[in-house]
Design a protein around this motif. Sequence first.
Motif, PDB file in Angstrom:
ATOM      1  N   GLY A  45       4.917  14.005 -14.858  1.00  0.00           N
ATOM      2  CA  GLY A  45       4.985  14.431 -13.464  1.00  0.00           C
ATOM      3  C   GLY A  45       5.319  13.298 -12.518  1.00  0.00           C
ATOM      4  O   GLY A  45       5.524  13.506 -11.326  1.00  0.00           O
ATOM      5  N   ASN A  46       5.372  12.082 -13.039  1.00  0.00           N
ATOM      6  CA  ASN A  46       5.703  10.911 -12.233  1.00  0.00           C
ATOM      7  C   ASN A  46       7.179  10.569 -12.346  1.00  0.00           C
ATOM      8  O   ASN A  46       7.803  10.833 -13.372  1.00  0.00           O
ATOM      9  CB  ASN A  46       4.880   9.706 -12.688  1.00  0.00           C
ATOM     10  CG  ASN A  46       3.407   9.896 -12.414  1.00  0.00           C
ATOM     11  OD1 ASN A  46       3.004  10.310 -11.342  1.00  0.00           O
ATOM     12  ND2 ASN A  46       2.579   9.609 -13.421  1.00  0.00           N
ATOM     13  N   TYR A  88       0.828  -1.200   0.000  1.00  0.00           N
ATOM     14  CA  TYR A  88       0.000   0.000   0.000  1.00  0.00           C
ATOM     15  C   TYR A  88       0.866   1.255   0.000  1.00  0.00           C
ATOM     16  O   TYR A  88       2.062   1.212   0.301  1.00  0.00           O
ATOM     17  CB  TYR A  88      -0.937   0.011   1.216  1.00  0.00           C
ATOM     18  CG  TYR A  88      -0.233   0.161   2.545  1.00  0.00           C
ATOM     19  CD1 TYR A  88      -0.067   1.408   3.145  1.00  0.00           C
ATOM     20  CD2 TYR A  88       0.276  -0.953   3.216  1.00  0.00           C
ATOM     21  CE1 TYR A  88       0.587   1.543   4.364  1.00  0.00           C
ATOM     22  CE2 TYR A  88       0.920  -0.827   4.438  1.00  0.00           C
ATOM     23  CZ  TYR A  88       1.068   0.426   5.004  1.00  0.00           C
ATOM     24  OH  TYR A  88       1.723   0.564   6.204  1.00  0.00           O
ATOM     25  N   VAL A  89       0.245   2.368  -0.377  1.00  0.00           N
ATOM     26  CA  VAL A  89       0.896   3.674  -0.307  1.00  0.00           C
ATOM     27  C   VAL A  89       0.023   4.589   0.538  1.00  0.00           C
ATOM     28  O   VAL A  89      -1.190   4.409   0.610  1.00  0.00           O
ATOM     29  CB  VAL A  89       1.112   4.302  -1.704  1.00  0.00           C
ATOM     30  CG1 VAL A  89       2.189   3.556  -2.469  1.00  0.00           C
ATOM     31  CG2 VAL A  89      -0.191   4.319  -2.508  1.00  0.00           C
ATOM     32  N   SER A  90       0.628   5.552   1.187  1.00  0.00           N
ATOM     33  CA  SER A  90      -0.127   6.526   1.975  1.00  0.00           C
ATOM     34  C   SER A  90       0.335   7.924   1.596  1.00  0.00           C
ATOM     35  O   SER A  90       1.459   8.115   1.126  1.00  0.00           O
ATOM     36  CB  SER A  90       0.066   6.277   3.469  1.00  0.00           C
ATOM     37  OG  SER A  90       1.440   6.272   3.793  1.00  0.00           O
ATOM     38  N   PHE A  91      -0.553   8.902   1.789  1.00  0.00           N
ATOM     39  CA  PHE A  91      -0.226  10.280   1.421  1.00  0.00           C
ATOM     40  C   PHE A  91      -1.099  11.235   2.219  1.00  0.00           C
ATOM     41  O   PHE A  91      -2.150  10.861   2.744  1.00  0.00           O
ATOM     42  CB  PHE A  91      -0.403  10.505  -0.085  1.00  0.00           C
ATOM     43  CG  PHE A  91      -1.673   9.940  -0.652  1.00  0.00           C
ATOM     44  CD1 PHE A  91      -2.839  10.692  -0.705  1.00  0.00           C
ATOM     45  CD2 PHE A  91      -1.708   8.637  -1.127  1.00  0.00           C
ATOM     46  CE1 PHE A  91      -4.000  10.164  -1.216  1.00  0.00           C
ATOM     47  CE2 PHE A  91      -2.873   8.092  -1.654  1.00  0.00           C
ATOM     48  CZ  PHE A  91      -4.031   8.869  -1.698  1.00  0.00           C
ATOM     49  N   ASP A  92      -0.651  12.489   2.318  1.00  0.00           N
ATOM     50  CA  ASP A  92      -1.337  13.498   3.126  1.00  0.00           C
ATOM     51  C   ASP A  92      -2.319  14.339   2.321  1.00  0.00           C
ATOM     52  O   ASP A  92      -3.247  14.906   2.879  1.00  0.00           O
ATOM     53  CB  ASP A  92      -0.310  14.426   3.800  1.00  0.00           C
ATOM     54  CG  ASP A  92       0.595  13.656   4.746  1.00  0.00           C
ATOM     55  OD1 ASP A  92       0.081  12.768   5.447  1.00  0.00           O
ATOM     56  OD2 ASP A  92       1.806  13.939   4.771  1.00  0.00           O
ATOM     57  N   ASP A  93      -2.097  14.430   1.008  1.00  0.00           N
ATOM     58  CA  ASP A  93      -2.933  15.299   0.184  1.00  0.00           C
ATOM     59  C   ASP A  93      -3.399  14.527  -1.047  1.00  0.00           C
ATOM     60  O   ASP A  93      -2.625  13.788  -1.652  1.00  0.00           O
ATOM     61  CB  ASP A  93      -2.126  16.535  -0.243  1.00  0.00           C
ATOM     62  CG  ASP A  93      -3.011  17.605  -0.849  1.00  0.00           C
ATOM     63  OD1 ASP A  93      -3.417  17.418  -2.015  1.00  0.00           O
ATOM     64  OD2 ASP A  93      -3.280  18.612  -0.169  1.00  0.00           O
ATOM     65  N   TYR A 102      -2.121  11.561  -5.003  1.00  0.00           N
ATOM     66  CA  TYR A 102      -2.668  10.244  -5.348  1.00  0.00           C
ATOM     67  C   TYR A 102      -2.162   9.691  -6.688  1.00  0.00           C
ATOM     68  O   TYR A 102      -1.716   8.536  -6.740  1.00  0.00           O
ATOM     69  CB  TYR A 102      -4.195  10.289  -5.331  1.00  0.00           C
ATOM     70  CG  TYR A 102      -4.835   9.016  -5.827  1.00  0.00           C
ATOM     71  CD1 TYR A 102      -4.786   7.848  -5.076  1.00  0.00           C
ATOM     72  CD2 TYR A 102      -5.471   8.979  -7.063  1.00  0.00           C
ATOM     73  CE1 TYR A 102      -5.359   6.678  -5.528  1.00  0.00           C
ATOM     74  CE2 TYR A 102      -6.047   7.808  -7.529  1.00  0.00           C
ATOM     75  CZ  TYR A 102      -5.990   6.666  -6.759  1.00  0.00           C
ATOM     76  OH  TYR A 102      -6.548   5.517  -7.229  1.00  0.00           O
ATOM     77  N   PRO A 103      -2.208  10.470  -7.802  1.00  0.00           N
ATOM     78  CA  PRO A 103      -1.751   9.888  -9.088  1.00  0.00           C
ATOM     79  C   PRO A 103      -0.314   9.388  -9.031  1.00  0.00           C
ATOM     80  O   PRO A 103      -0.003   8.302  -9.530  1.00  0.00           O
ATOM     81  CB  PRO A 103      -1.914  11.044 -10.077  1.00  0.00           C
ATOM     82  CG  PRO A 103      -2.929  11.939  -9.456  1.00  0.00           C
ATOM     83  CD  PRO A 103      -2.699  11.837  -7.976  1.00  0.00           C
ATOM     84  N   ASN A 148       3.477   4.755  -8.635  1.00  0.00           N
ATOM     85  CA  ASN A 148       4.586   4.052  -7.985  1.00  0.00           C
ATOM     86  C   ASN A 148       4.160   2.668  -7.496  1.00  0.00           C
ATOM     87  O   ASN A 148       4.917   1.699  -7.600  1.00  0.00           O
ATOM     88  CB  ASN A 148       5.131   4.868  -6.820  1.00  0.00           C
ATOM     89  CG  ASN A 148       6.072   5.964  -7.282  1.00  0.00           C
ATOM     90  OD1 ASN A 148       6.311   6.128  -8.469  1.00  0.00           O
ATOM     91  ND2 ASN A 148       6.595   6.730  -6.353  1.00  0.00           N
ATOM     92  N   LEU A 149       2.940   2.571  -6.972  1.00  0.00           N
ATOM     93  CA  LEU A 149       2.429   1.285  -6.490  1.00  0.00           C
ATOM     94  C   LEU A 149       2.337   0.281  -7.637  1.00  0.00           C
ATOM     95  O   LEU A 149       2.747  -0.876  -7.509  1.00  0.00           O
ATOM     96  CB  LEU A 149       1.069   1.467  -5.825  1.00  0.00           C
ATOM     97  CG  LEU A 149       0.376   0.200  -5.316  1.00  0.00           C
ATOM     98  CD1 LEU A 149       1.224  -0.497  -4.262  1.00  0.00           C
ATOM     99  CD2 LEU A 149      -1.000   0.533  -4.759  1.00  0.00           C
ATOM    100  N   ILE A 150       1.811   0.732  -8.775  1.00  0.00           N
ATOM    101  CA  ILE A 150       1.667  -0.159  -9.937  1.00  0.00           C
ATOM    102  C   ILE A 150       3.031  -0.610 -10.444  1.00  0.00           C
ATOM    103  O   ILE A 150       3.240  -1.787 -10.753  1.00  0.00           O
ATOM    104  CB  ILE A 150       0.858   0.534 -11.053  1.00  0.00           C
ATOM    105  CG1 ILE A 150      -0.595   0.714 -10.604  1.00  0.00           C
ATOM    106  CG2 ILE A 150       0.915  -0.272 -12.352  1.00  0.00           C
ATOM    107  CD1 ILE A 150      -1.412   1.623 -11.495  1.00  0.00           C
TER     108      ILE A 150
END
Length: 200
Positions: free
Chosen positions: A108-109, A44-49, A53-54, A59-61
């Motif tokens: 942007g990734n 899993y990934v976590s984020f504050d904003d 998300y994108p 990165n998860l994929i």
Amino acid sequence: DGHVLNELNMLGVDVKNTPKRKNYFETKLRIFGVSFNDTTEELYVSFDDISEYPHKQHNLIQCIIQISDMLLTSKNNIIRIFTEEITRFFDENDIIYTPNLGFNGKSGNQQNFDFVIPHRKQIKEKIIKAVNTPSSDNYRNVIFPFIDIQEIRRESEFVVLANDINKQISEKFSVSCNNYGIKVLPWSDKSRIIDYLKVI
């Protein structure tokens, strides 16, 4: 939902108790900023904003794709993970490289690559992806990261080291890469790899 680790386990790939596989697994988690819940076996990934998300999903994929490559190590005779083989080969043949580098692309990734051979004198920088399964349905995942950084790394050469030891490189894979200026080097042709990559 734990599908990646469950599938590996069902096919006999022990990630937690096999040192090389565990090291590979943990390295990929660090590179892509992905977390692992040891209880539920979920990535899993976590984020504050929500704006993150994108990038986090991307990165998860990418992490899932690379971890899934360990399915190819479930043969009866243990196969070294492909990037480990390449690292050993580079070291034995004095090929200068930096492992696991990422570049921010036009999307942007961050796009991550397995090896980068630095620019020197008249020789261009070479950005390399190691592909364990150069099949006709895998070329999109390989090509996009190179396309995404084309404008940023205009002076670089893009290279795929394709594992053809157990299965031939798909013609569609080779042609698709070549159409985007990505050179495909078969892993079986070691002398060609040395000639193309070694900086003297």
